[in-house]
Write an enzyme that holds these catalytic residues in place. Structure first.
Site, PDB file in Angstrom:
ATOM      1  N   CYS A   1       0.847  -1.183   0.000  1.00  0.00           N
ATOM      2  CA  CYS A   1       0.000   0.000   0.000  1.00  0.00           C
ATOM      3  C   CYS A   1       0.881   1.231   0.000  1.00  0.00           C
ATOM      4  O   CYS A   1       2.021   1.180   0.442  1.00  0.00           O
ATOM      5  CB  CYS A   1      -0.844   0.045   1.263  1.00  0.00           C
ATOM      6  SG  CYS A   1      -1.925  -1.366   1.401  1.00  0.00           S
TER       7      CYS A   1
ATOM      8  N   HIS B   1      11.169  -7.683  -7.061  1.00  0.00           N
ATOM      9  CA  HIS B   1       9.855  -8.019  -6.510  1.00  0.00           C
ATOM     10  C   HIS B   1       9.751  -9.481  -6.126  1.00  0.00           C
ATOM     11  O   HIS B   1       8.809  -9.896  -5.476  1.00  0.00           O
ATOM     12  CB  HIS B   1       8.756  -7.700  -7.515  1.00  0.00           C
ATOM     13  CG  HIS B   1       8.665  -6.237  -7.786  1.00  0.00           C
ATOM     14  ND1 HIS B   1       9.229  -5.657  -8.884  1.00  0.00           N
ATOM     15  CD2 HIS B   1       8.136  -5.243  -7.051  1.00  0.00           C
ATOM     16  CE1 HIS B   1       9.030  -4.363  -8.826  1.00  0.00           C
ATOM     17  NE2 HIS B   1       8.374  -4.078  -7.732  1.00  0.00           N
TER      18      HIS B   1
END
Ligand code: GLN
Ligand code: ZN
Length: 758
Positions: free
Chosen positions: A520, A698
């Site tokens: 987020c 990632h």
């Protein structure tokens, strides 16, 4: 009566409950049962919070991404995970992240590609297609959630992604035409809609946001084909478009055989009357009148004045909603306890936006008088913002007015600068560096939190951060990296960190918005003119430099990225706000230079995502975006090396703008594209230096030396070796040290091997 509904609600939770649940599951600290019951609790709460609406969305909840959910619903699961034993949810996470809870290394697969969801900062997992892709309905997720919501007594409207947008959002892995799959896909959609009807559903929201983009004749035709195929479906379809105007797709859209159309009346307000003219008289028109992309209160009185004649024309055919899913705004202003009260009175988050919607609907349904108090209060808030001294700074406005192209011009061209920089920096061939951040360990986060909460004083906090910086520098020295960074331990976020030190910004405590998966961001809010009262990074960078003989890169976020990752003002053009930010960053750049820093990286990770959805509007955006970067970066002397960094980017259509930025070095994400991304730099004869990312940060997978060498050799086929740098794809803050250390060790070894090979 007007009908109210919502297109989608944030699923992460007002306090990011889902994020923490997911991460604990992935770490193997909790089981599937715990995660699924948390999800059910969140859904129940969110439905209850939306229950004043006539229809609440179902199916917008997702464990990772709604596009990936759709792929699973359609049975379009990549071969690399299908046929695996075990829990379905784990396979889902394998596609999303490359691995799932409890996976030993050998069960890692490569993660699905991620890309921006239209012009937002949300990322979705790109559907993968080949000529052989077959679809197979799995409606279990949707049906279960429908049952769940029914049991709680809600009137619902399932949300799915439409067939054309689904294909458009995906990527063909074998260069086949993905549109050719439409014929195979449509029967599965028909089957899905039947299943929903059997479950008692009357309305289905079918999202086709690609209708606000420029479509070729084939794609337009696909819409006609698709919706004629689905025409006989037993449910009523509300075709949802958002994020822009329909323009040349307006007539096509209005004529599609569906029961209703949702139009983003914030970005397409001008089109509403034309849509009303075109729309067949039996169709519902849903107007998105509350901005689902910003955090400002709606001017309810103005909106109402505009809506009254629309309502007179449409009467019960009028539905009202936010402009798009509320996924892109924080959940609840009500949980904010520390916001400045003057500014917070100008704000509305998801729940407040739904209240606004309710006020509008009530005013139309029962008359203004029934919500007089709410409307008066709203008018006062709107006026207070418009007239506030906090918003306007005359000095800043006049600085922006004085800007001209000389502000963005460096003294010499790249070739001359490169010679001077080379002499000064004396770096080896294939210099190694990182993108800036190093693992944000629990200790780092705790220290920052305690400092914020006032439980740690400035001196102790500084000591702790200095220790982290020292550790980070020592690690990099030991690894043998050439250009070091301080590691960004003091930064919670690459935008918030700067925003907190600039005037004109305000910060929420819980204003989180999902970026991808469990990640987020908390976009700071720009409410007023931007000014930089004092230096923001100079002390930390100076401290880091004092620990090493190697060059220490100063690390800044660029004006365009700060803009694109903030909630911005809606009372002046984005360009004006961007120039204000550029002037502030420029002051920081010059102060870093003055303090002796020789390399300054100005991240523009979000430059591309600010591109308007329609190509016809790109150039004007790129003009002011590039000008802003240049104002920020180019005040330095020739000897100072400017780096910039971009991630998740495709460059083919903006390569001219990238070159115009004129950074001495650009680092980009390339590993997932197998260096193919570099073709555009090659074809363009990109003149400056490039660091193509050699591994995907990632994923926890650790690249081998051979892999890195192989990738760099591919890079060397495209870019002259003297202009190549070796670095990861992006910052390392989400990784663990025991992943970072071996990865960088292999990267440095690869650079050494390359120096011998060339
Ligand atoms: N300097 C930033 C970091 O390393 C860049 C992050 C980004 O590009 N998203 O974290
Ligand atoms: Zn990046």
């Amino acid at each position: 009566m007007v009908t109210t509904h919502n297109l989608g609600f944030p699923r992460i939770g007002a306090k990011r409950e889902l994020k923490f649940g997911l991460e604990s599951y992935w770490k193997g600290l909790s089981d599937q049962e715990t995660l699924t019951s948390l999800a059910a609790q969140l859904r129940a709460l969110h439905w209850q919070q939306q229950s004043v609406l006539d229809f609440i969305p179902v199916g917008d909840f997702s464990f990772y991404d709604q596009v990936l959910d759709m792929s699973f619903t359609l049975g379009n699961v990549p071969e690399r995970v299908s046929g695996r034993e075990g829990i379905a949810l784990d396979n889902y996470f394998r596609v999303a992240r490359g691995r799932s809870a409890g996976d030993s290394d050998c069960s890692c697969v490569h993660a699905g590609e991620m890309t921006k969801w239209f012009d937002t900062n949300y990322h979705y997992i790109v559907p993968e297609f080949t000529a052989d892709t077959a679809f197979n309905l799995d409606a279990s997720r949707l049906l279960a959630q429908i049952e769940e919501s029914r049991a709680q007594g809600h009137q619902i409207k399932p949300v799915i992604i439409g067939p054309v947008s689904y294909l458009w959002l995906g990527k063909s892995k074998d260069a086949s035409d993905r549109l050719a799959l439409l014929e195979r896909l449509l029967p599965v959609y028909a089957e899905l809609l039947n299943a929903l009807s059997e479950a008692g559903v009357t309305w289905v929201q079918i999202d086709e946001p690609v209708l606000v983009t420029e479509l070729s004749a084939e794609w337009k035709h696909a819409f006609t084909l698709a919706y004629h195929h689905l025409k006989s479906t037993p449910v009523q379809l509300l075709l949802a478009t958002y994020f822009g105007a329909l323009q040349d797709n307006l007539q096509l859209t209005c004529e599609l055989p569906v029961a209703g159309l949702h139009l983003d009346a914030i970005s397409a307000q001008d089109e509403v009357s034309r849509v009303i003219d075109w729309l067949p008289a039996h169709k519902v028109l849903s107007l998105g009148v509350i901005n689902g992309r910003n955090v400002w209160k709606t001017d309810l009185n103005a909106t109402l004045e505009w809506l009254i004649p629309v309502y007179q024309k449409l009467s019960s055919r009028l539905w009202l909603a936010p402009s798009c899913s509320l996924l892109h705004v924080p959940v609840d202003l009500g949980v904010e306890t520390q916001l400045d009260t003057e500014v917070s009175n100008w704000l509305a988050f998801a729940l407040q936006k739904l209240e606004e919607l309710q006020v509008l609907a009530t005013a139309l349904n029962k008359g203004r008088a029934s919500v007089e108090a709410e409307l008066t209060e709203n008018a006062e808030a709107i006026a207070s913002r418009r007239n506030s001294r906090r918003v306007h700074n005359a000095k800043v406005k006049s600085a922006v007015a004085e800007l001209d192209s000389a502000w963005g011009q460096r003294a010499s061209d790249y070739a001359q600068r490169a010679t001077k920089q080379g002499k000064l920096l004396n770096l080896p061939a294939f210099p190694t560096t990182t993108i800036g951040s190093f693992p944000q360990t629990t200790e780092i986060r705790q220290a920052r939190q305690q400092f914020r909460a006032g439980r740690l004083n400035t001196a102790d906090y500084t000591t702790l951060m200095q220790k982290e910086i020292q550790r980070c520098v020592e690690e990099q020295e030991a690894l043998g990296l050439d250009v070091l960074v301080h590691g960004e331990a003091e930064r919670n976020d690459m935008v918030e960190y700067f925003g907190e030190q600039l005037e004109g910004y305000i910060f929420s405590q819980f204003g989180w918005v999902q970026s991808y998966g469990s990640r987020c961001v908390k976009p700071p809010i720009i409410y007023g003119d931007i000014a930089r009262p004092s230096a923001m990074t100079v002390t930390w960078t100076g401290y880091a430099q004092s620990l090493t003989q190697k060059p220490m890169k100063g690390m800044l976020t660029g004006p365009v990225t700060i803009l694109n990752w903030s909630f911005v003002r809606d009372d002046q053009p984005r360009a004006t706000t961007c120039y204000q930010l550029a002037l502030a960053i420029r002051e920081e750049v010059l102060e870093l230079e003055k303090s002796g820093v020789q390399i300054i990286q100005i991240d523009e990770a979000a430059l591309r995502e600010g591109l308007p959805l329609r190509k016809s509007q790109w150039q004007s955006y790129l003009d002011w975006a590039v000008a802003s970067f240049r104002i920020a970066a180019n005040g330095v002397k020739d000897e100072t090396q400017i780096h910039t960094h971009m991630c998740y980017s495709e460059f083919n259509d903006i390569i001219q703008a990238i070159a115009d930025m004129d950074a001495d070095v650009i680092t980009i994400e390339t590993s997932r594209s197998d260096m193919e991304l570099l073709d555009v730099f090659d074809d363009f004869r990109y003149p400056n230096e490039i660091g193509p990312g050699v591994y995907d940060i990632h994923s926890p997978n650790i690249p081998s030396e051979t892999q890195v060498v192989k990738l760099m050799k591919k890079a060397a086929q495209r870019i002259p070796v003297e202009r190549l740098w070796v670095n990861p794809d992006c910052g390392l803050k989400t990784r663990q040290w025991d992943e970072v250390r071996p990865a960088l060790k292999n990267m440095v070894a690869a650079a050494q091997a390359l120096r011998k090979a060339y």
